[in-house]
Write a protein that holds these residues in place. Structure first.
Motif, PDB file in Angstrom:
ATOM      1  N   ALA A   1       0.834  -1.203   0.000  1.00  8.69           N
ATOM      2  CA  ALA A   1       0.000   0.000   0.000  1.00  8.69           C
ATOM      3  C   ALA A   1       0.870   1.255   0.000  1.00  8.69           C
ATOM      4  N   LYS A   2       1.945   1.226   0.758  1.00  2.59           N
ATOM      5  CA  LYS A   2       2.855   2.370   0.815  1.00  2.59           C
ATOM      6  C   LYS A   2       3.457   2.650  -0.559  1.00  2.59           C
TER       7      LYS A   2
ATOM      8  N   LYS B   1       0.697   4.081  -2.864  1.00  2.32           N
ATOM      9  CA  LYS B   1       0.389   5.476  -2.536  1.00  2.32           C
ATOM     10  C   LYS B   1       1.499   6.412  -3.003  1.00  2.32           C
ATOM     11  N   LYS B   2       2.733   5.960  -2.856  1.00  9.40           N
ATOM     12  CA  LYS B   2       3.871   6.770  -3.299  1.00  9.40           C
ATOM     13  C   LYS B   2       3.845   6.941  -4.816  1.00  9.40           C
TER      14      LYS B   2
ATOM     15  N   SER C   1       1.210   6.795  -6.803  1.00 12.56           N
ATOM     16  CA  SER C   1       0.069   7.593  -7.262  1.00 12.56           C
ATOM     17  C   SER C   1       0.067   9.007  -6.693  1.00 12.56           C
TER      18      SER C   1
ATOM     19  N   THR D   1      -1.104   9.857  -3.735  1.00 16.77           N
ATOM     20  CA  THR D   1      -2.325  10.074  -2.962  1.00 16.77           C
ATOM     21  C   THR D   1      -2.208   9.419  -1.595  1.00 16.77           C
ATOM     22  N   GLY D   2      -3.189   9.676  -0.767  1.00 13.55           N
ATOM     23  CA  GLY D   2      -3.243   9.054   0.546  1.00 13.55           C
ATOM     24  C   GLY D   2      -4.052   7.784   0.503  1.00 13.55           C
ATOM     25  N   GLY D   3      -4.080   7.094   1.621  1.00  9.40           N
ATOM     26  CA  GLY D   3      -4.858   5.875   1.699  1.00  9.40           C
ATOM     27  C   GLY D   3      -4.560   5.122   2.973  1.00  9.40           C
ATOM     28  N   SER D   4      -5.147   3.931   3.092  1.00  3.21           N
ATOM     29  CA  SER D   4      -4.951   3.121   4.285  1.00  3.21           C
ATOM     30  C   SER D   4      -5.223   1.657   3.969  1.00  3.21           C
TER      31      SER D   4
ATOM     32  N   MET E   1      -7.398   3.636  -1.402  1.00  6.57           N
ATOM     33  CA  MET E   1      -6.637   4.798  -1.858  1.00  6.57           C
ATOM     34  C   MET E   1      -7.597   5.912  -2.232  1.00  6.57           C
ATOM     35  N   GLN E   2      -7.191   7.140  -2.006  1.00  4.29           N
ATOM     36  CA  GLN E   2      -8.035   8.286  -2.343  1.00  4.29           C
ATOM     37  C   GLN E   2      -8.090   8.475  -3.849  1.00  4.29           C
TER      38      GLN E   2
ATOM     39  N   GLN F   1      -7.944   5.633  -8.823  1.00  2.00           N
ATOM     40  CA  GLN F   1      -6.588   5.207  -9.173  1.00  2.00           C
ATOM     41  C   GLN F   1      -6.590   3.803  -9.765  1.00  2.00           C
TER      42      GLN F   1
END
Length: 106
Positions: free
Chosen positions: A62-63, A66-67, A69, A71-74, A82-83, A86
């Protein structure tokens, strides 16, 4: 009231609590990527499920996503969120990593 939990034995010494083993959800080998807006006040989110990885590896993946794209996420309940929309970026990234990917939903 006592708990009646064994904490020490004269034969083996102190008994440590062993955490329950991590239960990874069963998968069919296909990673599904979908876009969700429900419960997000109309904002879209990309949800990736079916990876079949332990929590630690899932967070590392996930990290990296996110990097890539920006964007943020969890990670919640073995699903990467992901926000934003995407889906195409996530599909290309996961296929590059060797996963079989399907775009689910509309």
């Amino acid at each position: 009231m006592s708990d009646n939990k064994l904490v020490y034995s004269t034969e083996t010494g102190r008994i440590k609590d062993t955490p329950p083993s991590e239960q990874i959800p069963e998968t069919d080998g296909i990673v599904r990527i979908r876009r969700e807006t429900k419960g997000r006040k109309g904002k879209g989110a990309t949800c990736i499920s079916g990876l079949g990885l332990p929590e630690k590896e899932l967070k590392e993946l996930a990290k990296a996503l996110k990097k890539r794209s920006g964007t943020g996420g969890s990670v919640k309940d073995y699903v990467i969120e992901m926000q934003g929309d995407q889906r195409e970026l996530a599909k290309a990234f996961l296929e590059q990593k060797g996963f079989t990917v399907k775009l689910a939903g509309g």
